[in-house]
Design a protein around this motif. Structure first.
Motif, PDB file in Angstrom:
ATOM      1  N   MET A   1       0.775  -1.029   0.029  1.00 34.27           N
ATOM      2  CA  MET A   1      -0.016  -0.062  -0.025  1.00 34.27           C
ATOM      3  C   MET A   1       0.815   1.041   0.027  1.00 34.27           C
ATOM      4  O   MET A   1       1.541   1.503   0.644  1.00 34.27           O
ATOM      5  CB  MET A   1      -1.081  -0.068   1.263  1.00 34.27           C
ATOM      6  CG  MET A   1      -1.891   1.102   1.413  1.00 34.27           C
ATOM      7  SD  MET A   1      -2.610   0.995   2.829  1.00 34.27           S
ATOM      8  CE  MET A   1      -1.593   1.516   3.950  1.00 34.27           C
ATOM      9  N   ARG A   3       1.847   5.098   0.362  1.00 31.67           N
ATOM     10  CA  ARG A   3       1.303   6.203   1.372  1.00 31.67           C
ATOM     11  C   ARG A   3       1.619   7.537   0.648  1.00 31.67           C
ATOM     12  O   ARG A   3       2.398   7.644  -0.091  1.00 31.67           O
ATOM     13  CB  ARG A   3       1.793   6.083   2.711  1.00 31.67           C
ATOM     14  CG  ARG A   3       1.690   4.899   3.479  1.00 31.67           C
ATOM     15  CD  ARG A   3       2.319   4.929   4.817  1.00 31.67           C
ATOM     16  NE  ARG A   3       1.870   5.943   5.460  1.00 31.67           N
ATOM     17  CZ  ARG A   3       2.738   6.813   6.458  1.00 31.67           C
ATOM     18  NH1 ARG A   3       4.062   6.246   6.633  1.00 31.67           N
ATOM     19  NH2 ARG A   3       2.396   7.728   6.999  1.00 31.67           N
ATOM     20  N   THR A 184      -3.021  -8.232  12.492  1.00 32.85           N
ATOM     21  CA  THR A 184      -2.012  -9.045  11.881  1.00 32.85           C
ATOM     22  C   THR A 184      -1.332 -10.174  12.673  1.00 32.85           C
ATOM     23  O   THR A 184      -0.400 -11.012  12.101  1.00 32.85           O
ATOM     24  CB  THR A 184      -0.945  -8.347  10.906  1.00 32.85           C
ATOM     25  OG1 THR A 184      -0.043  -7.639  12.075  1.00 32.85           O
ATOM     26  CG2 THR A 184      -1.469  -7.248  10.140  1.00 32.85           C
ATOM     27  N   GLN A 193      -1.225  -8.121   3.658  1.00 31.43           N
ATOM     28  CA  GLN A 193      -1.357  -7.356   2.312  1.00 31.43           C
ATOM     29  C   GLN A 193      -2.602  -6.851   2.327  1.00 31.43           C
ATOM     30  O   GLN A 193      -3.060  -5.547   1.952  1.00 31.43           O
ATOM     31  CB  GLN A 193      -0.671  -7.863   1.335  1.00 31.43           C
ATOM     32  CG  GLN A 193       0.936  -8.023   1.661  1.00 31.43           C
ATOM     33  CD  GLN A 193       1.709  -6.865   1.640  1.00 31.43           C
ATOM     34  OE1 GLN A 193       1.443  -5.805   1.041  1.00 31.43           O
ATOM     35  NE2 GLN A 193       2.763  -6.752   2.630  1.00 31.43           N
ATOM     36  N   TYR A 196      -3.869  -4.353   4.650  1.00 24.35           N
ATOM     37  CA  TYR A 196      -3.061  -3.027   4.430  1.00 24.35           C
ATOM     38  C   TYR A 196      -3.818  -2.157   3.410  1.00 24.35           C
ATOM     39  O   TYR A 196      -4.014  -1.084   3.369  1.00 24.35           O
ATOM     40  CB  TYR A 196      -1.903  -3.245   4.047  1.00 24.35           C
ATOM     41  CG  TYR A 196      -0.911  -3.822   5.056  1.00 24.35           C
ATOM     42  CD1 TYR A 196      -1.128  -3.913   6.457  1.00 24.35           C
ATOM     43  CD2 TYR A 196       0.299  -4.221   4.860  1.00 24.35           C
ATOM     44  CE1 TYR A 196      -0.632  -4.580   7.449  1.00 24.35           C
ATOM     45  CE2 TYR A 196       1.171  -5.052   5.732  1.00 24.35           C
ATOM     46  CZ  TYR A 196       0.858  -4.914   7.145  1.00 24.35           C
ATOM     47  OH  TYR A 196       1.546  -5.542   8.050  1.00 24.35           O
ATOM     48  N   ARG A 197      -4.404  -2.992   2.350  1.00 26.11           N
ATOM     49  CA  ARG A 197      -5.229  -2.494   1.085  1.00 26.11           C
ATOM     50  C   ARG A 197      -6.502  -1.948   1.742  1.00 26.11           C
ATOM     51  O   ARG A 197      -6.835  -0.581   1.416  1.00 26.11           O
ATOM     52  CB  ARG A 197      -5.312  -3.411  -0.012  1.00 26.11           C
ATOM     53  CG  ARG A 197      -6.303  -2.734  -1.053  1.00 26.11           C
ATOM     54  CD  ARG A 197      -6.724  -3.937  -1.936  1.00 26.11           C
ATOM     55  NE  ARG A 197      -7.692  -4.893  -1.387  1.00 26.11           N
ATOM     56  CZ  ARG A 197      -8.892  -4.454  -1.240  1.00 26.11           C
ATOM     57  NH1 ARG A 197      -9.440  -3.312  -1.750  1.00 26.11           N
ATOM     58  NH2 ARG A 197      -9.816  -5.199  -0.599  1.00 26.11           N
ATOM     59  N   TYR A 211      -4.751   2.089  15.482  1.00 28.36           N
ATOM     60  CA  TYR A 211      -4.085   0.811  15.163  1.00 28.36           C
ATOM     61  C   TYR A 211      -3.120   0.483  16.325  1.00 28.36           C
ATOM     62  O   TYR A 211      -2.383   1.090  16.693  1.00 28.36           O
ATOM     63  CB  TYR A 211      -3.259   0.995  13.953  1.00 28.36           C
ATOM     64  CG  TYR A 211      -2.895  -0.221  13.356  1.00 28.36           C
ATOM     65  CD1 TYR A 211      -3.506  -0.750  12.197  1.00 28.36           C
ATOM     66  CD2 TYR A 211      -1.568  -0.766  13.487  1.00 28.36           C
ATOM     67  CE1 TYR A 211      -3.302  -1.973  11.619  1.00 28.36           C
ATOM     68  CE2 TYR A 211      -1.158  -2.233  12.874  1.00 28.36           C
ATOM     69  CZ  TYR A 211      -1.994  -2.674  11.927  1.00 28.36           C
ATOM     70  OH  TYR A 211      -1.596  -3.778  11.303  1.00 28.36           O
ATOM     71  N   GLU A 218       5.440  -2.551  11.082  1.00 28.22           N
ATOM     72  CA  GLU A 218       4.304  -2.477  10.473  1.00 28.22           C
ATOM     73  C   GLU A 218       3.548  -1.159  10.823  1.00 28.22           C
ATOM     74  O   GLU A 218       3.009  -0.331   9.899  1.00 28.22           O
ATOM     75  CB  GLU A 218       3.287  -3.549  11.301  1.00 28.22           C
ATOM     76  CG  GLU A 218       2.073  -3.898  10.610  1.00 28.22           C
ATOM     77  CD  GLU A 218       1.119  -4.963  11.296  1.00 28.22           C
ATOM     78  OE1 GLU A 218       1.282  -5.882  10.814  1.00 28.22           O
ATOM     79  OE2 GLU A 218       0.655  -4.858  12.212  1.00 28.22           O
ATOM     80  N   GLN A 221       5.102   1.554   8.388  1.00 25.32           N
ATOM     81  CA  GLN A 221       4.490   1.246   7.108  1.00 25.32           C
ATOM     82  C   GLN A 221       2.960   1.940   7.095  1.00 25.32           C
ATOM     83  O   GLN A 221       2.804   2.489   6.157  1.00 25.32           O
ATOM     84  CB  GLN A 221       4.237  -0.188   6.681  1.00 25.32           C
ATOM     85  CG  GLN A 221       3.616  -0.361   5.346  1.00 25.32           C
ATOM     86  CD  GLN A 221       3.603  -1.880   4.914  1.00 25.32           C
ATOM     87  OE1 GLN A 221       4.168  -2.733   5.479  1.00 25.32           O
ATOM     88  NE2 GLN A 221       2.994  -2.049   3.949  1.00 25.32           N
ATOM     89  N   LEU A 222       2.272   1.985   8.189  1.00 26.34           N
ATOM     90  CA  LEU A 222       0.747   2.272   8.181  1.00 26.34           C
ATOM     91  C   LEU A 222       0.510   3.565   8.584  1.00 26.34           C
ATOM     92  O   LEU A 222      -0.392   4.396   8.233  1.00 26.34           O
ATOM     93  CB  LEU A 222      -0.145   1.158   8.661  1.00 26.34           C
ATOM     94  CG  LEU A 222      -0.147  -0.198   8.084  1.00 26.34           C
ATOM     95  CD1 LEU A 222      -0.980  -1.384   8.919  1.00 26.34           C
ATOM     96  CD2 LEU A 222      -0.574  -0.140   6.700  1.00 26.34           C
TER      97      LEU A 222
END
Length: 519
Positions: A1, A3, A184, A193, A196-197, A211, A218, A221-222
């Motif tokens: 994903m 960002r 997760t 994944q 994440y999408r 989150y 992780e 990343q998000l």
């Protein structure tokens, strides 16, 4: 994903009014102050990570937000207006949905029945309108671009797909605030994944996401922002441009952590575990050895066969070929009981279903594999058993007053310690640890790593399966990389890198010297 550029998102979001504000929230359970005037805020279209060790207060705050428990003090504001959330119905009415680590679903019902639970459509005669229920389910699933058949029993789906059903229900109910608690922890890479999408899709739609995760990579990343709690109090917040992973770890544990995996060099002794030509369903042939005082990690992608090797060695699955020797003596267990007798202990990947008796006490769970030590004339010496269990609890920093609690009442990290304590009490010569720190907070991880090192220095042979590459490299002496049921490379941990491991795990490594163990 992908960002958006961090600076662009930060600039845009910093001018927004918060969607949700929790202000000076406190909660006491008897003598324990679980939350002490904590604060937290969330903006629309933001992923805000909430981090902290087990017991930091994260779950208590989320239970207050979900309406499961009531705060003692403080305010909750949505769109600037104070609201009262006294029940899950109030939370739902205010657009708040929570996806718990332990999914709140009914496995024996269909997907459609779960998606309409409590809001079942009825015909004009008051009967369940199953056709409309299934159509509504398809519409909810379509909003997250899922093609799950709404007629399937929920229990027939993978954990990742069950989680998507919960998210579809939240989206279908037009949730504006979505809490994801360790989402997760038990997902495959592909399922993660996909999650994440969907997170990206919901963020773009203006949903605010809280989150909760122990996985630093992780979060980085998000998330757009990170807030840290410690011991029921607010420690600090920041955007990813303002705060580093090292800052977060320091705030979580209250001290600097220079190197999570640091240990002095170990000097292995004689071979304890020797495996030749091991094979079972979808695995093999596998050759490996582990020496006394050595930590060997098995790395590889999901489905590479790591877990299966551990189960074959422990007698949980039947082997079709191969030999196993423990300190030179043959070991061919037909079940785990025989493996335990041979000196093998195993903490499985799925501790809740395979490694613990959740309804039984902590004491029962730790002592179960060593009862023969405490039986005289057919009678269990309960005092001796309890003293031995408490010794292991002290060793692993488990609260002694938890000894009579059902093990399900412990946090994930403490459940993992209880599973490990069973084999410490048994004094197993070979320890197989499958994903030993999955779903465990940073402080408990460090304690587990220290115990692994101490066990190795006491002469135990440790075979560890881990999908966390920094962990696999950092705690081990040697690394065995698996692909398609076979060991394809053996690497010296201090001389390798995550990139090199992944090249071997994916089959794209160049042939550089003699790194392949099994071509």
């Amino acid at each position: 994903m992908r960002r958006s550029p961090p600076q662009t998102r930060e600039t845009a979001m910093s001018t927004q009014s918060p969607l949700l504000v929790l202000e000076s929230v406190s909660k006491r359970f008897g003598a324990t102050l679980a939350l002490n005037k904590v604060r937290f805020d969330l903006r629309a279209g933001e992923v805000h990570a909430l981090m902290g060790e087990n017991g930091a207060g994260k779950s208590t705050l989320m239970k207050i937000l979900a309406g499961n428990i009531q705060r003692d003090a403080g305010r909750i504001l949505i769109d600037g207006h104070e609201v009262e959330i006294r029940s899950p119905i109030d939370a739902s009415a205010n657009g708040i949905a929570i996806i718990h680590q332990e999914l709140n679903t009914v496995r024996d019902m269909t997907v459609a029945e779960n998606l309409s639970l409590g809001r079942e459509p009825r015909t004009r005669f008051g009967m369940l309108d199953r056709r409309r229920m299934e159509q509504q389910a398809r519409e909810k699933l379509a909003r997250i671009h899922s093609t799950i058949d709404p007629r399937r029993p929920l229990g027939s789906l993978s954990l990742g797909m069950q989680q998507l059903v919960e998210i579809a229900r939240a989206v279908g109910e037009n949730a504006r605030v979505l809490v994801l608690d360790e989402p997760t922890a038990a997902l495959s890479r592909a399922e993660a994944q996909e999650l994440y999408r969907i997170i990206g899709q919901m963020r773009s739609a203006g949903v605010g996401l809280i989150y909760i995760s122990h996985r630093m990579e992780e979060v980085w990343q998000l998330a757009d922002r990170v807030t840290v709690f410690r011991d029921g109090g607010y420690v600090g917040s920041g955007t990813l441009a303002e705060i580093s992973p090292q800052d977060v770890v320091r705030m979580m544990v209250g001290r600097p952590v220079a190197d999570l995996y640091r240990h002095d060099k170990r000097t292995p002794g004689a071979t304890v575990l020797e495996v030749e030509g091991l094979a079972g369903e979808g695995v093999g042939p596998v050759d490996l050895s582990v020496r006394a005082g050595e930590v060997v990690c098995m790395a590889g992608l999901i489905g590479s066969g790591r877990t299966e090797v551990g189960r074959l060695l422990f007698g949980a699955d039947p082997r079709t070929a191969g030999s196993v020797r423990i300190e030179g003596h043959p070991s061919r267990p037909s079940d785990p009981f025989e493996a335990i007798t041979d000196g093998i202990g195993m903490v499985p990947e799925n501790r809740k279903e395979q490694g613990l008796f959740l309804e039984h006490s902590v004491e029962d769970n730790i002592a179960i594999s060593s009862l023969d030590r405490f039986i005289t004339g057919g009678v269990v010496n309960r005092t001796e058993r309890r003293d031995a269990v408490m010794e292991q609890m002290k060793r692993l920093k488990l609260r002694l007053n938890a000894i009579s609690l059902p093990v399900k009442a412990l946090s994930g990290g403490n459940q993992q310690k209880a599973a490990l304590a069973r084999w410490l009490l048994r004094d197993s010569r070979v320890l197989i640890l499958d994903e030993p720190t999955r779903g465990v907070d940073i402080g408990a991880k460090r304690e587990i790593y220290e115990e692994i090192d101490q066990l190795a220095r006491a002469g135990k042979a440790l075979l560890i399966m881990s999908s966390d590459l920094p962990e696999a490299i950092g705690i081990s002496d040697r690394l065995l990389v698996m692909r398609e049921g076979r060991i394809v490379s053996e690497l010296v941990s201090e001389e390798t890198s995550e990139e090199e491991v992944m090249l071997h795990a994916t089959g794209t490594a160049s042939r550089r010297g003699n790194t392949g163990v099994q071509p």
